[in-house]
Enzyme design. Structure first.
Site, short mmCIF file in Angstrom:
data_model
loop_
_atom_site.label_atom_id
_atom_site.label_comp_id
_atom_site.label_asym_id
_atom_site.label_seq_id
_atom_site.Cartn_x
_atom_site.Cartn_y
_atom_site.Cartn_z
N ILE A 141 0.83 -1.21 0.00
CA ILE A 141 0.00 0.00 0.00
C ILE A 141 0.87 1.26 0.00
O ILE A 141 0.38 2.36 -0.22
CB ILE A 141 -0.98 0.00 1.20
CG1 ILE A 141 -0.25 -0.26 2.51
CG2 ILE A 141 -2.06 -1.05 0.99
CD1 ILE A 141 0.18 0.92 3.25
N ALA A 143 5.32 2.38 -0.76
CA ALA A 143 6.72 2.00 -0.95
C ALA A 143 7.59 3.20 -0.63
O ALA A 143 7.39 4.28 -1.19
CB ALA A 143 6.96 1.52 -2.38
N SER A 145 11.74 4.66 0.79
CA SER A 145 13.13 4.55 0.36
C SER A 145 13.80 3.26 0.82
O SER A 145 14.62 2.69 0.10
CB SER A 145 13.92 5.75 0.89
OG SER A 145 13.78 5.85 2.29
N LYS A 163 6.10 -3.98 7.38
CA LYS A 163 7.12 -3.29 6.57
C LYS A 163 8.26 -4.24 6.28
O LYS A 163 8.84 -4.84 7.20
CB LYS A 163 7.63 -2.04 7.31
CG LYS A 163 8.61 -1.22 6.49
CD LYS A 163 8.77 0.20 7.00
CE LYS A 163 9.45 0.25 8.34
NZ LYS A 163 9.77 1.63 8.76
N ASP A 298 13.31 12.47 11.36
CA ASP A 298 12.84 12.36 9.98
C ASP A 298 11.32 12.56 9.91
O ASP A 298 10.59 11.68 9.42
CB ASP A 298 13.23 11.00 9.41
CG ASP A 298 13.07 10.91 7.90
OD1 ASP A 298 13.08 11.97 7.24
OD2 ASP A 298 12.92 9.80 7.37
#
Length: 568
Positions: A141, A143, A145, A163, A298
Site C-alpha cells: 500500500i 513503498a 526509500s 514493513k 525524519d
C-alpha cells in the site's frame, strides 16, 4: 522484553567509515562506475535546464524537468531518495513544481517484487505468510526509500502494517556513503571559513543514523521508548510493535487510520482545525527536544498523520537521536535569548553548543549576530519563523568561524521539516507563536535544578532582576491556554523555601530594594498581570501545600532574609 535475534553481524550493523573506505579502495572500478553514473545523470539534468533557459522553454518544460529530477533520485536509490525527502519539506528552497514531484518520494516509490518481499518475510520470521496472516494485501500500500508496507490482519485478528526491507540495501548504502564522504572531504577546503569544517562528520552522522534505520529491531525499540515518553500525553499516538512478527528486516506494527498532513482538504473534511493540528505537531516536537531529548529526526509527511480525534500519530522510528540534558537546557535558553535580543548571551550559548570554539572571542561577532538575527526576528515574536532564522544564520558562516556540529544537522533538519509541514497546512503560520510560550513555560516551571539555573540566568543580569523579562515571560506563557500559573507559583514557592533557593532569595531581596527604593510599580504590574489566575482560596491552598513539603530547616532558612529586610 526479549527481542528477536538480530541476523546482521556486529560489523554489518554499525556504520564504520574507515572499514567502508578500506573495502572500496580495493574495488576502484565499483566506485568509478557508480560515480560516473551519478555525474552523468545529474549532468544531463542540468544541461536540460540550461537548454530550456537558452531556448525560452523553462515554463513549458518545468513539470517535465521536475519529474526527471524525481526519477533520477529514485533511480539512484535509497541514499539519494533520502536527500529528496529532505528537500520535499522545504518550500522555501524548492520551486512548487519540483516540490510536488519530490513529495512523491515520501511514499510513492516503485515497489520491488511481491514474491521477493514475501520470501523475505518468511525467511526472517521462520514461518509461512499463510500461517502468520489471516489476510495480507497482494500488493504494497506504500513503498518508501528503505522498504515497502503491506496492510494485513494477523491470524489473531489484529489489524497491522507489515514493513519489509528492500533487498541488497546495505551494499547500496555503503557505496553511496563512501562517495558522499569523499565528496565532502574534497569540497570542504573550497567552502568559506568553517562552513565545511564538519562536513565529513555530518556525513558520518547521517551514515550512523541510516544504519540504525535499516535495523528494524532498533526501530521497534525506538518506538517503545518514544511511546513511553508520551504515555501521559493524550495528543500523541504511537503504534504498538508486534515483536513475534518482527526481525531485522521485517517489522509489524499496529495499523494507523490517519490523514496525511499534506492533505488539507481531507483534514478539514474530518472537522479538524489545521492550526490545532499544527500546534499539536509543534508542541510534540518541542517536547521531544526539550523534555525527553529523544527526538524524531525524519518527520516528513509520510511519517506523521493526523487522527480523526485530533491526535498526532508517528509511524516511523528508524531515524532518531538523543540529546544530553545540558544541550536541552541550552536550546531552551537560546530561544529566550533570541526572542529577547540578548545577543551576548546568545553568542555564549553558541559556544556552549559547539557552534563556536571555546577560544573564540565572541564580542566582535555579537554585532553581526544582532544585525542578521535581529532583522530576521522583525518587530515582534509573531513575525519570527525558524526558516528565516536558519537562512539568515547561514550568512554568518561566510564571515565568521561558525560551524554546524554534526548532531545539530539532524536537529536543524527536524525543526525545519516540522515548520515546512506547518507551512503546508497554513502558509502564514509562525512557529514561535506556539513554541515560545512552551519554552517560557518550561523555564518558569523549572522541573530540574539545571532548568531553574537557566531561569535565573535569563532573569538576572549583573545581579539585577530584569523586571521586563519576567513580565514578558509570564505574559507569553499565559497566552497558552493550557498554562496554569498556580502550579508554577507552587513550584516557585517550594524552590524559594528550599536550600537550593538561597541564592534566588537573596537576589529577589536585592531586586526589590535596588537603587535605594522599593519597586512597588514593578510589583503592581506583575500583580495586574497574574491576579486573574490567583484566586485567594487557590492561592492559600498552594501556599499551604508548599509549606507542607518544606522542612522546618527550610522555612528557618528564610529567616535571615527577613532579618536583612528589617536592617535595611
Amino acid at each position: 522484553m526479549v527481542y528477536p535475534e538480530q541476523q546482521l553481524s556486529e560489523r554489518q550493523r554499525y556504520y564504520n567509515a574507515k572499514e567502508i573506505a578500506q573495502y572500496y579502495r580495493s574495488r576502484p572500478w565499483v566506485v568509478i562506475w557508480r560515480a560516473l553514473t551519478i555525474v552523468w545523470l545529474f549532468a544531463r539534468f542540468v544541461l536540460g535546464l540550461k537548454l530550456d533557459e537558452w531556448f525560452n522553454r523553462a515554463e513549458l518544460n518545468k513539470f517535465k524537468r521536475a519529474g526527471q529530477l524525481r526519477q533520477i533520485l529514485t533511480d539512484l536509490g535509497p541514499t539519494f531518495i533520502k536527500v529528496g525527502q529532505a528537500l520535499s519539506t522545504r518550500p522555501d528552497l524548492v520551486r512548487k513544481d519540483f516540490l510536488e514531484e519530490l513529495i512523491k518520494l515520501q511514499d510513492q516509490l516503485p515497489p520491488f517484487d511481491n514474491a521477493l518481499a514475501f520470501s523475505i518475510i518468511e525467511e526472517e520470521l521462520g514461518r509461512t505468510v499463510a500461517t502468520m496472516y489471516r489476510q495480507i494485501s497482494p500488493d504494497p500500500i506504500a513503498a518508501a526509500s528503505l522498504g515497502q508496507v503491506y496492510h494485513a490482519f494477523l491470524t489473531t485478528g489484529e489489524e497491522v502494517a507489515v514493513k519489509v526491507q528492500r533487498p541488497n540495501l546495505l551494499v547500496s548504502i555503503k557505496l553511496d556513503l563512501y562517495l558522499m564522504r569523499w565528496a565532502a572531504g574534497w569540497l570542504s577546503p573550497w567552502l568559506p571559513l568553517n562552513l565545511g569544517h564538519d562536513l565529513t562528520l555530518i556525513v558520518d552522522e547521517f551514515g550512523t543514523k541510516l544504519f540504525e534505520e535499516i535495523d528494524y529491531i532498533n526501530e521497534g525499540r525506538n518506538a517503545e521508548k518514544f511511546a513511553k515518553n508520551f504515555r501521559d500525553d493524550p495528543t500523541v499516538k504511537v503504534p504498538l510493535i508486534y515483536w513475534q512478527y518482527t526481525s531485522t528486516r521485517v517489522i509489524t506494527l499496529e495499523w494507523i487510520h490517519g490523514l496525511k498532513l499534506t492533505d488539507t482538504e481531507r483534514i478539514r473534511a474530518a472537522g479538524l482545525e489545521t492550526d490545532a493540528v499544527i500546534k499539536t505537531g509543534v508542541i510534540s516536537g518541542l517536547r521531544q527536544l526539550l523534555e525527553h531529548g529523544f527526538f524524531h529526526a525524519d518527520p516528513h509527511p509520510g511519517n506523521l498523520f493526523a487522527l480523526a480525534d485530533g491526535r498526532m500519530a508517528y509511524i516511523d522510528f528508524g531515524m532518531m537521536d538523543q540529546l544530553a540534558q545540558p544541550t536541552k537546557e541550552a536550546i531552551a535558553s537560546a530561544v529566550v535569548h533570541l526572542i529577547n535580543r540578548d545577543y551576548v548571551e546568545l553568542a555564549a550559548i553558541f559556544v556552549e553548543l559547539g557552534f563556536l570554539t571555546p577560544d573564540t572571542d565572541i564580542m566582535p561577532i555579537v554585532p553581526a549576530i544582532e544585525s542578521v538575527l535581529g532583522e530576521a526576528i522583525g518587530e515582534s515574536v509573531g513575525e519570527f519563523n525558524f526558516r528565516t532564522i536558519t537562512d539568515k544564520f547561514s550568512e554568518l558562516m561566510y564571515d565568521y568561524p561558525f560551524r554546524v556540529p554534526a548532531k545539530f544537522a539532524l536537529i536543524i533538519r527536524s525543526l525545519v521539516t516540522q515548520e515546512g509541514l506547518a507551512l503546508t497546512l497554513n502558509p502564514n503560520f509562525k512557529i514561535v507563536e506556539v513554541s515560545y510560550p512552551y519554552v517560557a513555560r518550561r523555564l518558569l516551571t523549572g522541573e530540574s535544578p539545571e532548568m531553574r539555573r537557566r531561569l535565573i540566568d535569563v532573569l538576572f543580569k549583573n545581579g539585577k532582576l530584569r523586571w521586563d523579562r519576567l513580565e514578558n515571560m509570564i505574559a507569553i506563557a499565559r497566552s497558552d491556554q493550557q498554562f496554569d500559573l498556580l502550579p508554577t507559583a507552587q513550584l516557585g514557592l517550594q524552590y524559594l523555601l528550599s536550600e537550593e533557593g538561597k541564592f534566588l532569595r537573596r537576589q529577589l531581596l536585592l531586586a526589590l530594594t535596588e537603587d535605594d527604593r522599593l519597586h512597588t510599580q514593578e510589583l503592581q504590574r506583575l500583580w495586574d498581570l497574574v491576579k486573574d489566575d490567583l484566586e485567594p482560596k487557590r492561592l492559600f491552598d498552594v501556599a499551604l501545600s508548599s509549606l507542607r513539603v518544606v522542612s522546618t530547616e527550610g522555612i528557618a532558612a528564610i529567616l535571615p532574609t527577613a532579618n536583612t529586610i528589617n536592617s535595611l
